[in-house]
Write an enzyme that holds these catalytic residues in place. Sequence first.
Site, mmCIF file in Angstrom:
data_model
loop_
_atom_site.group_PDB
_atom_site.id
_atom_site.type_symbol
_atom_site.label_atom_id
_atom_site.label_comp_id
_atom_site.label_asym_id
_atom_site.label_seq_id
_atom_site.Cartn_x
_atom_site.Cartn_y
_atom_site.Cartn_z
ATOM 1 N N LYS A 1 0.869 -1.182 0.000
ATOM 2 C CA LYS A 1 0.000 0.000 0.000
ATOM 3 C C LYS A 1 0.906 1.232 0.000
ATOM 4 O O LYS A 1 1.946 1.236 0.658
ATOM 5 C CB LYS A 1 -0.884 -0.031 1.251
ATOM 6 C CG LYS A 1 -1.976 1.033 1.309
ATOM 7 C CD LYS A 1 -2.896 0.778 2.508
ATOM 8 C CE LYS A 1 -3.991 1.815 2.656
ATOM 9 N NZ LYS A 1 -4.903 1.549 3.778
ATOM 10 N N SER B 1 -9.895 1.645 2.765
ATOM 11 C CA SER B 1 -9.035 2.503 1.990
ATOM 12 C C SER B 1 -7.966 1.758 1.200
ATOM 13 O O SER B 1 -7.361 2.335 0.299
ATOM 14 C CB SER B 1 -8.348 3.497 2.930
ATOM 15 O OG SER B 1 -7.453 2.818 3.802
ATOM 16 N N SER C 1 -10.147 -0.953 6.808
ATOM 17 C CA SER C 1 -9.559 -0.733 5.485
ATOM 18 C C SER C 1 -8.873 -1.919 4.835
ATOM 19 O O SER C 1 -8.515 -1.838 3.667
ATOM 20 C CB SER C 1 -8.555 0.413 5.546
ATOM 21 O OG SER C 1 -9.234 1.620 5.419
HETATM 22 N N1 GLN Z 1 -13.315 3.818 6.329
HETATM 23 C C1 GLN Z 1 -12.714 4.206 7.569
HETATM 24 C C2 GLN Z 1 -12.281 5.648 7.484
HETATM 25 O O1 GLN Z 1 -12.590 6.256 6.531
HETATM 26 C C3 GLN Z 1 -11.555 3.310 7.903
HETATM 27 C C4 GLN Z 1 -10.326 3.622 7.168
HETATM 28 C C5 GLN Z 1 -9.168 2.737 7.500
HETATM 29 O O2 GLN Z 1 -9.321 1.669 8.086
HETATM 30 N N2 GLN Z 1 -7.987 3.207 7.173
HETATM 31 O O3 GLN Z 1 -11.668 6.189 8.352
#
Ligand code: GLN
Length: 487
Positions: free
Chosen positions: A80, A155, A179
């Site tokens: 990532k 994400s 995410s």
């Molecule tokens: N969707 C969640 C957020 O927007 C989690 C994101 C993540 O786990 N990095 O914060």
Amino acid sequence: MNELLRKSAAEQSKALKNKEVSAVELTTAALNRIKSIDEKLGAFNSLTEKTALETAKKVDEKIAKGEDLPLLAGIPLALKDNMNLVGSRTTASSKILENFVSPFNATITQKLLDNLVPILGKANLDEFAMGSSNENSAFKKVHNPWDLNKVPGGSSGGSAASVASCEVTLSLGSDTGGSIRLPASFCGIVGMKPTYGRVSRYGLIAFASSLDQIGPFARTVEDAANLLEVIAGHDPKDSTSLNLPVEHYADSLNNDIKGLRVGVIKELMSEGLAPDVQKAIEVAIDCYKKLGAEIVEISLPNLKHSIGIYYILATAECSSNLARFDGVRYGYRTPDAKNLLEMYTKTRAEGFGPEVKRRIMLGTYALSSGYYDAYYKKAQQMRALVTQDFVEAFKKADILVSPTCPNTAFELGAKSNDPLAMYLTDIATISANLAGIPGLSVPAGFDKDGMPIGLQILAPQLQEARLFNAAHKFERANDYYKKLANI
Ligand code: GLN
């Protein structure tokens, strides 16, 4: 496409050892596939071809000398793009880091290099890992390999899409509120968030430090288990990393699960669930019954507060973590500021995207002196209650199951203008981050449009072996994992 790219890491390892293919050939085939299809997918921000081929070459030299190979040596992997790899651009999909080149390796990166795992590139993500659909990348959207008009989840959308489309065999993501698990579910693959502290965060661009954890994506549970073994372990450079030995998770994959107490999370099986998802999870629960598990109903009474708690704590932590991006030390700096203050404000106004700004403002507000007790302190107290719910639940059950998400992947743009609807996508995943427990998403079927459905499994802290065991048994009792996206 080289058919070997569709195989699991375990099968690719065998082919390498039997000299059916060389590591350079396998890496080259994966790079070629990325070059031929990624225009459509948008999964990669950049390729790290040179590092990948150098590592692959080392694997071939070892094979030629008849030496033993480290776990996952020669298996194509993507990082990532919020993880540092020396000499690569590490952007967090933000304009503010667009031209930032890593001067050091993250601990996980170093472990991968030590194990001779070729790193092929940096996968696209929501800017600073804030989002659930990967539409918040400053560069481009990621498309779901099962339907290019749909989101891959976020994400870690690029990490998930690259594995689901067989561009790479493995990838790493980071999970702050879901995410890893959410995009794994939307893309029909396995994604796993370890216990908080199991994997070092050194060299991961911080979003919310008390919640962030790095974990594996793969097309089988066995591959994910092996990848966790490679990256896990104590690291003096991360004070929150746990000083405990790493298990060989593959040893327990086939343990009998007769009598395993599978807790079904009541609150996640009712309201707002898409009918196809509900059906698939009921079938999954039935499958566990057939495997000899004992099914129990579990209630997590404070789960309904988890999104509210998360959006206080995560935004508070991010407002502090992102203060370092000020145009002074690294990253983007506005070209036309008349004084220092204007340099700071313009740099941040021009460098951050709208969702990141929203979070910084929310977090700064929650931490401001007049509101600290009402928001931040309250949220910390509520976090303890959510954690306590899990302590109680795990007295009655060995693992917990639920859908990973109440729905399958949605159309690109469908929730872009409604942050609240987007935040609700994480209702099933966020509480595991608040409690620091491990969780995983494993393929559990398809909806009427052929989009993948994910089963989430949670276990008590440090019970990764139990989690992988339960997931592997489920995976092998079905054949969802054999169906790959047609791209
Ligand atoms: N969707 C969640 C957020 O927007 C989690 C994101 C993540 O786990 N990095 O914060």
